[in-house]
Design a protein around this motif. Structure first.
Motif, PDB file in Angstrom:
ATOM      1  N   UNK A 126      -6.346   7.366  -6.676  1.00 43.68           N
ATOM      2  CA  UNK A 126      -6.451   7.797  -5.283  1.00 43.68           C
ATOM      3  C   UNK A 126      -5.159   7.568  -4.501  1.00 43.68           C
ATOM      4  N   UNK A 127      -4.372   6.580  -4.888  1.00 46.13           N
ATOM      5  CA  UNK A 127      -3.165   6.253  -4.133  1.00 46.13           C
ATOM      6  C   UNK A 127      -1.948   7.054  -4.583  1.00 46.13           C
ATOM      7  N   UNK A 128      -2.033   7.763  -5.699  1.00 48.41           N
ATOM      8  CA  UNK A 128      -0.881   8.526  -6.187  1.00 48.41           C
ATOM      9  C   UNK A 128      -1.031  10.013  -5.901  1.00 48.41           C
ATOM     10  N   UNK A 129      -1.721  10.339  -4.841  1.00 48.05           N
ATOM     11  CA  UNK A 129      -1.960  11.743  -4.522  1.00 48.05           C
ATOM     12  C   UNK A 129      -0.861  12.352  -3.660  1.00 48.05           C
ATOM     13  N   UNK A 130       0.140  11.571  -3.254  1.00 48.15           N
ATOM     14  CA  UNK A 130       1.230  12.082  -2.436  1.00 48.15           C
ATOM     15  C   UNK A 130       0.963  12.018  -0.948  1.00 48.15           C
ATOM     16  N   UNK A 131      -0.234  11.612  -0.545  1.00 49.03           N
ATOM     17  CA  UNK A 131      -0.551  11.469   0.877  1.00 49.03           C
ATOM     18  C   UNK A 131      -0.138  10.084   1.361  1.00 49.03           C
ATOM     19  N   UNK A 132       0.031   9.974   2.671  1.00 48.30           N
ATOM     20  CA  UNK A 132       0.376   8.682   3.264  1.00 48.30           C
ATOM     21  C   UNK A 132      -0.876   7.827   3.359  1.00 48.30           C
ATOM     22  N   UNK A 133      -0.751   6.555   2.984  1.00 42.69           N
ATOM     23  CA  UNK A 133      -1.868   5.608   2.996  1.00 42.69           C
ATOM     24  C   UNK A 133      -1.464   4.372   3.791  1.00 42.69           C
ATOM     25  N   UNK A 134      -2.470   3.655   4.262  1.00 41.16           N
ATOM     26  CA  UNK A 134      -2.247   2.386   4.964  1.00 41.16           C
ATOM     27  C   UNK A 134      -2.685   1.241   4.069  1.00 41.16           C
ATOM     28  N   UNK A 135      -2.206   0.056   4.433  1.00 39.95           N
ATOM     29  CA  UNK A 135      -2.622  -1.138   3.724  1.00 39.95           C
ATOM     30  C   UNK A 135      -4.083  -1.440   4.063  1.00 39.95           C
ATOM     31  N   UNK A 136      -4.642  -2.429   3.395  1.00 43.59           N
ATOM     32  CA  UNK A 136      -6.036  -2.813   3.615  1.00 43.59           C
ATOM     33  C   UNK A 136      -6.249  -3.198   5.083  1.00 43.59           C
ATOM     34  N   UNK A 137      -7.380  -2.795   5.680  1.00 44.44           N
ATOM     35  CA  UNK A 137      -7.601  -3.053   7.113  1.00 44.44           C
ATOM     36  C   UNK A 137      -7.593  -4.525   7.524  1.00 44.44           C
ATOM     37  N   UNK A 138      -7.848  -5.445   6.607  1.00 42.22           N
ATOM     38  CA  UNK A 138      -7.826  -6.874   6.958  1.00 42.22           C
ATOM     39  C   UNK A 138      -6.416  -7.441   6.974  1.00 42.22           C
ATOM     40  N   UNK A 139      -5.414  -6.638   6.648  1.00 38.78           N
ATOM     41  CA  UNK A 139      -4.034  -7.108   6.601  1.00 38.78           C
ATOM     42  C   UNK A 139      -3.567  -7.741   7.907  1.00 38.78           C
ATOM     43  N   UNK A 140      -3.852  -7.165   9.088  1.00 33.05           N
ATOM     44  CA  UNK A 140      -3.398  -7.821  10.328  1.00 33.05           C
ATOM     45  C   UNK A 140      -3.951  -9.229  10.497  1.00 33.05           C
ATOM     46  N   UNK A 141      -5.203  -9.438  10.112  1.00 32.73           N
ATOM     47  CA  UNK A 141      -5.791 -10.773  10.240  1.00 32.73           C
ATOM     48  C   UNK A 141      -5.158 -11.742   9.255  1.00 32.73           C
ATOM     49  N   UNK A 142      -4.868 -11.262   8.048  1.00 32.70           N
ATOM     50  CA  UNK A 142      -4.272 -12.138   7.043  1.00 32.70           C
ATOM     51  C   UNK A 142      -2.824 -12.470   7.385  1.00 32.70           C
ATOM     52  N   UNK A 143      -2.086 -11.522   7.919  1.00 35.11           N
ATOM     53  CA  UNK A 143      -0.708 -11.785   8.331  1.00 35.11           C
ATOM     54  C   UNK A 143      -0.670 -12.673   9.569  1.00 35.11           C
ATOM     55  N   UNK A 144      -1.637 -12.525  10.441  1.00 39.38           N
ATOM     56  CA  UNK A 144      -1.675 -13.308  11.675  1.00 39.38           C
ATOM     57  C   UNK A 144      -2.349 -14.650  11.517  1.00 39.38           C
ATOM     58  N   UNK A 160      -0.903  -0.450  11.673  1.00 38.73           N
ATOM     59  CA  UNK A 160      -1.019   1.004  11.889  1.00 38.73           C
ATOM     60  C   UNK A 160       0.276   1.737  11.536  1.00 38.73           C
ATOM     61  N   UNK A 161       1.412   1.095  11.784  1.00 43.33           N
ATOM     62  CA  UNK A 161       2.701   1.736  11.549  1.00 43.33           C
ATOM     63  C   UNK A 161       3.259   1.484  10.150  1.00 43.33           C
ATOM     64  N   UNK A 162       2.576   0.741   9.300  1.00 46.69           N
ATOM     65  CA  UNK A 162       3.035   0.461   7.938  1.00 46.69           C
ATOM     66  C   UNK A 162       2.272   1.373   6.979  1.00 46.69           C
ATOM     67  N   UNK A 163       2.935   2.399   6.474  1.00 50.11           N
ATOM     68  CA  UNK A 163       2.302   3.351   5.565  1.00 50.11           C
ATOM     69  C   UNK A 163       3.136   3.497   4.301  1.00 50.11           C
ATOM     70  N   UNK A 164       2.495   3.974   3.243  1.00 49.41           N
ATOM     71  CA  UNK A 164       3.187   4.199   1.984  1.00 49.41           C
ATOM     72  C   UNK A 164       2.598   5.421   1.298  1.00 49.41           C
ATOM     73  N   UNK A 165       3.385   5.981   0.369  1.00 54.70           N
ATOM     74  CA  UNK A 165       2.876   7.060  -0.462  1.00 54.70           C
ATOM     75  C   UNK A 165       3.556   6.997  -1.818  1.00 54.70           C
ATOM     76  N   UNK A 166       2.813   7.453  -2.810  1.00 55.23           N
ATOM     77  CA  UNK A 166       3.318   7.510  -4.174  1.00 55.23           C
ATOM     78  C   UNK A 166       3.121   8.940  -4.657  1.00 55.23           C
ATOM     79  N   UNK A 167       4.210   9.594  -5.044  1.00 58.70           N
ATOM     80  CA  UNK A 167       4.139  10.949  -5.589  1.00 58.70           C
ATOM     81  C   UNK A 167       4.531  10.885  -7.058  1.00 58.70           C
ATOM     82  N   UNK A 168       4.662  12.026  -7.667  1.00 59.97           N
ATOM     83  CA  UNK A 168       5.081  12.066  -9.063  1.00 59.97           C
ATOM     84  C   UNK A 168       6.523  11.660  -9.264  1.00 59.97           C
ATOM     85  N   UNK A 169       7.321  11.651  -8.197  1.00 53.97           N
ATOM     86  CA  UNK A 169       8.744  11.343  -8.320  1.00 53.97           C
ATOM     87  C   UNK A 169       9.184  10.075  -7.594  1.00 53.97           C
ATOM     88  N   UNK A 170       8.553   9.762  -6.439  1.00 56.92           N
ATOM     89  CA  UNK A 170       9.056   8.657  -5.620  1.00 56.92           C
ATOM     90  C   UNK A 170       7.933   7.755  -5.107  1.00 56.92           C
TER      91      UNK A 170
END
Length: 144
Positions: free
Chosen positions: A18-36, A102-112
């Motif tokens: 699901x994460x290598x579809x080339x679309x932009x994804x966000x980290x897990x929603x609990x990330x702000x609480x864990x970082x804070x 909200x502003x931390x996103x990532x994507x995985x494509x076939x090349x990058x």
């Protein structure tokens, strides 16, 4: 009569998740609480340090409230303001960590692999998949 031509097998494509579809994804929603979490621990430590006299009275039974910041706030009639300031600080911390998530996103494509992050100072990092040699994962106790 012509000879049958052997079919050349197509090269195998890497398995897609699901994460290598080339679309932009966000980290897990609990990330702000864990970082804070460190800020929450710091706030709890600050409260405990300022309530030390009351905690001593609770556990030992010796009443001595001299110099307690809570008494100073109560005597000046600023309890409402103090609670409002504490609530405001907590709301600001939650908003900052939400915006960071909200502003931390990532994507995985076939090349990058590409990561965009930052609220005030934006950064965009890219790496070609064939150049990635290793991935280190750190999984602290709380996020697990």
């Amino acid at each position: 009569m012509s000879e049958p031509v052997a079919a050349v097998p197509a090269p195998l494509a890497p398995p897609r998740t699901d994460l290598t579809d080339g679309d932009w994804h966000r980290l897990y929603p609990a990330t702000p609480l864990l970082r804070g979490g460190i800020f929450i621990v710091a706030i709890i430590g600050f409260i405990v340090a300022n309530l030390r006299e009351r905690l001593i009275d609770l556990f030992i039974g010796e009443e001595n409230y001299g110099g307690d910041p809570i008494d100073a706030i109560y005597q000046r009639g600023a309890t409402g303001w103090a609670l409002l300031i504490i609530a405001g600080v907590l709301i600001v911390i939650l908003v900052v960590f939400y915006l960071s998530w909200r502003m931390h996103t990532f994507r995985v494509t076939g090349e990058i692999v590409e990561v965009r992050s930052g609220v005030i100072f934006r950064s965009n990092r890219k790496a070609r998949l064939d150049r990635v040699q290793g991935v280190n994962l750190a999984r602290p106790l709380v996020p697990r």
